[in-house]
Design a protein around this motif. Sequence first.
Motif, PDB file in Angstrom:
ATOM      1  N   THR A 104       0.831  -1.197   0.000  1.00  0.00           N
ATOM      2  CA  THR A 104       0.000   0.000   0.000  1.00  0.00           C
ATOM      3  C   THR A 104       0.872   1.257   0.000  1.00  0.00           C
ATOM      4  O   THR A 104       0.664   2.173  -0.796  1.00  0.00           O
ATOM      5  CB  THR A 104      -0.919   0.014   1.234  1.00  0.00           C
ATOM      6  OG1 THR A 104      -1.672  -1.187   1.238  1.00  0.00           O
ATOM      7  CG2 THR A 104      -1.844   1.202   1.212  1.00  0.00           C
ATOM      8  N   ALA A 107       2.943   1.460  -3.413  1.00  0.00           N
ATOM      9  CA  ALA A 107       2.090   1.770  -4.562  1.00  0.00           C
ATOM     10  C   ALA A 107       1.574   3.204  -4.460  1.00  0.00           C
ATOM     11  O   ALA A 107       1.560   3.934  -5.452  1.00  0.00           O
ATOM     12  CB  ALA A 107       0.925   0.784  -4.633  1.00  0.00           C
ATOM     13  N   SER A 149      -5.344  -6.869 -14.806  1.00  0.00           N
ATOM     14  CA  SER A 149      -4.525  -7.801 -14.027  1.00  0.00           C
ATOM     15  C   SER A 149      -4.004  -8.911 -14.922  1.00  0.00           C
ATOM     16  O   SER A 149      -2.831  -9.271 -14.881  1.00  0.00           O
ATOM     17  CB  SER A 149      -5.359  -8.422 -12.900  1.00  0.00           C
ATOM     18  OG  SER A 149      -5.906  -7.426 -12.102  1.00  0.00           O
ATOM     19  N   SER A 187      -1.143  -2.537  -8.903  1.00  0.00           N
ATOM     20  CA  SER A 187      -1.819  -1.531  -8.063  1.00  0.00           C
ATOM     21  C   SER A 187      -1.575  -0.134  -8.612  1.00  0.00           C
ATOM     22  O   SER A 187      -2.500   0.694  -8.674  1.00  0.00           O
ATOM     23  CB  SER A 187      -1.304  -1.616  -6.623  1.00  0.00           C
ATOM     24  OG  SER A 187      -1.493  -2.921  -6.132  1.00  0.00           O
ATOM     25  N   SER A 191      -4.505   2.283 -10.111  1.00  0.00           N
ATOM     26  CA  SER A 191      -4.821   3.452  -9.287  1.00  0.00           C
ATOM     27  C   SER A 191      -4.439   4.769  -9.950  1.00  0.00           C
ATOM     28  O   SER A 191      -4.873   5.832  -9.521  1.00  0.00           O
ATOM     29  CB  SER A 191      -4.095   3.390  -7.942  1.00  0.00           C
ATOM     30  OG  SER A 191      -4.285   2.153  -7.353  1.00  0.00           O
ATOM     31  N   VAL A 248      -5.926   0.322  -2.559  1.00  0.00           N
ATOM     32  CA  VAL A 248      -4.897  -0.721  -2.610  1.00  0.00           C
ATOM     33  C   VAL A 248      -4.985  -1.632  -1.387  1.00  0.00           C
ATOM     34  O   VAL A 248      -4.898  -2.860  -1.507  1.00  0.00           O
ATOM     35  CB  VAL A 248      -3.488  -0.089  -2.715  1.00  0.00           C
ATOM     36  CG1 VAL A 248      -2.417  -1.170  -2.627  1.00  0.00           C
ATOM     37  CG2 VAL A 248      -3.349   0.677  -4.019  1.00  0.00           C
ATOM     38  N   SER A 251      -7.598  -4.254  -1.734  1.00  0.00           N
ATOM     39  CA  SER A 251      -7.782  -4.820  -3.071  1.00  0.00           C
ATOM     40  C   SER A 251      -7.729  -6.337  -3.050  1.00  0.00           C
ATOM     41  O   SER A 251      -7.076  -6.962  -2.214  1.00  0.00           O
ATOM     42  CB  SER A 251      -6.724  -4.267  -4.028  1.00  0.00           C
ATOM     43  OG  SER A 251      -5.456  -4.693  -3.621  1.00  0.00           O
TER      44      SER A 251
END
Lengths: 315, 281, 375
Positions: A104, A107, A149, A187, A191, A248, A251
């Motif tokens: 987190t 990212a 992804s 991520s 984002s 994130v 997620s």
Amino acid sequence: MTVTLPERTADAGTTSVRKRRTFRPVGFLLALPPVLLILVFVGFPIVLALGFSLGFTGGLNHTVAIIGQNVHESTSGFGTLAAYQEVFSNQRFLTDLGVTVLVTVLATVLVISLALGIGLFLKLRGGRIARLLSGLAIVPLFIPVVISSWAILTFYSGDGFMRSFFAHLGVEFPVWSFTMVAVIIGSVWTSLPFATLMITSGLQAVPDAMIEAARDAGAGFVRIVLSVIVPMAFIPIIIATTFTAIGVVGSFTVPYFLGPNSPNMLGVDMSNYFSSFNQPQQSVVMAFAVFVIASGLAALYVWANFRSAKEQGKA
Amino acid sequence: MTATVTPRRRKSGPGPAVMLLVGLFVLLMTIFIIGPLVWLGLHAFSESWSYPNLLPSSWTMRWWQVVLSDKSLGVAVQNSLFFAPMTVLLSSIICLPAAYAFARHEFWGRRTFLIGLFATNAFPKMGLFVTIASLFYALNLMNTITGVLIIHILGTVVFMTWIPAAAFAAVPRSLEEAARDAGASKLRVLTSVTLPMAFPGILVAMVMSFLASFDEAQGTYLVGAPVFMTMPTQMYSLVLNYPNQVAAVFSILLAIPSVALMTAAHKHIAGGHLAEGFQIK
Amino acid sequence: MTLFSTRDETEVSTTTEPALGGAPAGDGGNRAASGEGLTVRGLHKVLGGRTIIDNLDLQVNEGELVSLLGPSGCGKTTTLRMIAGFLDPDGGSIQVNGREVSHLGAEKRPSAMVFQNYALWPHMTVFKNVAFPLKLRKRPKKEIEERVDAVLELVNLLHHKQSRPARISGGEQQRVALARALVQEPQLLLLDEPLSNLDAKLRVKVREDIRGIQQRLGITTVIVTHDQEEAMSISDRIAVMNAGKIEQFSTPADLYARPRTEFVATFVGSLNRFEGSYRDGRISDGSDVVGVRPEDVKFSREPVPGSLPAVVERVVPRGHFQELFLRREDALLRSFASGESPAVGEAGHALITRAMTFRGDQRVDADQPVNGGQA
């Protein structure tokens, strides 16, 4: 929260004078449906889940308590922290918690730096390249997360583009698929659009005259950015940061597709504990752990908004 | 530098080194953002592809036939095309009046409501779906259309209240008053002045909601599977059970509505409506 | 603006009045141009294929206050922004006190600017706003404190030191912006429409403040404005701009009395404008443009040499004088008259004491008052 809140309308200074401090049932009633929806289908389940995580297995929690394995039941009326104790002494959970926080932070830092860079470039120099960059950064918004992804997975896989390309140069590029590197890449990828939109629009809203005034006062690029642009676009930057981090930290899809089996982020663990291991209580405990982190971030966001209202002399 | 271009900062103009760095950055960003999509897109047409070739050695449309002739995938497409518009419609009905109220009315708990709606975002989706399951069992919502719709709508509430609220608030009150002055009823003012002026913001909210519903996989899987499979939920099983190329074809199909809608609304999204919508006022 | 306290007003006016009283209008023009002050030569700017500034020359002497006056789009703000360094000229030189600055960025120039919307940083207090330029120059903390206090005292805002810009009135914000410029001790002070965001009453007061401070500090100043009254009342000299050029550059009194072009005559002051020609106190058919200042039209009940019979069509009270609309056989003339007002419909005589004739925008008559009359 009191009834003496400031006017919300953007057009201050119009002729309409509205009474305050009166209860206005129309507005309240109009606003009620989504709030009720959220209360019933989010708030109530969360309370229910909190009870469940504390070992209250009666009522609506009955079914899930029977199906689930390894459920800690509260014997007293106060609940039990047994499930929390179990999860928080589980080494795998602790590792995954660390991984979640790390991913987190990394990212978010990457996303905000990229968005800030693009936003500043657009604001201070402009031109075609800047517009191209900001356009590029928004592309992921167009692509469902499942697909992105999957695309990222194949791109960085053993026979993916990066490896193929570098193989032609005679360089052995690492396989990033199914590693935390890929999770961070994914991520950032997903984002970036929101953060870029938020930050570019925040930076664009800083009047050119404010920047020129700083140049006139003798400020160079770095000083202009640090002393004028960033503080004036503080709220959008904070919003972008908190939304990115909240997105994130909770997620699932990105780490599920891109990450390794273990260690991985808590979103995947929650799902695994719920469906694969059939331990709903542990799953819920993890959800609350993530929730606590996300709430902290949300609080930062709310604080930033109130601070800005205060600064502008509104509150 | 031609006469028609405004040189904004000639004094601090970039040297060749800076230009090189900028060019490198643009290149890396392009590879980072576009690369995976192109790479995946190529797979949809590839017959055979061996490492480390940068292009497939032979091409085919076979995978498209596989996808288009697969019944269950077709059903998934149908389901997605049903759930997403329904979600937008219902979410609009539930949320737009509230958005208007947040923008134009002052009432007890306004800010609490706004923050409360936002707070749903803070609870991790996966955790929420886990906790929601018990409630859905109790209410007999598991494997029902209503259940799936509720899951989808929950994911759109923030978009549908916050963004239109900012759009409504941005409509100058004086314009509404001018319409009232000209003899328009309250309803007429709403339909002739307020709604058209707030429309770009509402449109952005609708597009974002459509996509949120269209992309929703975890909750749908939990509540709807195996009765109601949508395109993203199918994608999960596709990835596991089919060759890579089939997933690529399906990805392209899944991306079409998103890309089309986002392109249509791109002007407004980039125009700041999305960003505007997320500031508490 | 309404928050302006009476205490403020008295304080400010007492500090500025002595300075104002000792200010003879137009003395700046007498000083020799010795490379001191601001020298602009051959300034040129093309934007979007259109020439915005056309080979402009301007000499502002040291300590002089010059206004760039013109309608919107005439290029006055563009000129100022090029002098400040926010816009790159396509050609020409800009010198401040003999030093070429046109190759420097705004942050390196010895000029300081007051922006139209003040451009006060909302996240900094008044003190921090004003201290910012000194912080950038890495002055010691104590010196910053002293200099900021001094300049805030000069603009009478010491009591708002810790306020945020959003909390103070428009007039006060304007003075903070001025303080922020002055604290840099610039060799050249630039003001872009400094009063346009203030209401009428405050505008008069603030412009006097600005003039007073400018005179006290003897700072070379260029002000951009579209308000001719504002320019007339504070400037040593005015450069009247039109379509990217300076039409006339002179003292306010000279501009008013001896406009060289029709544009200047119309833009500065009020004018009766006729298409025709002027001879022996009457306007007749012709292809020139005749301009008559309203104060050069005299109404009397008895005929005087050169006058023509006239009827008062309208009387508009203007406070300490009246504006009369006088119908003569050759034209409808506006006249400024003081004293006892004639009644509407009253018959009398109107005399033009002085008229200007323009051909192809240029002044063509001899610059002589007619009939020895004087406004």
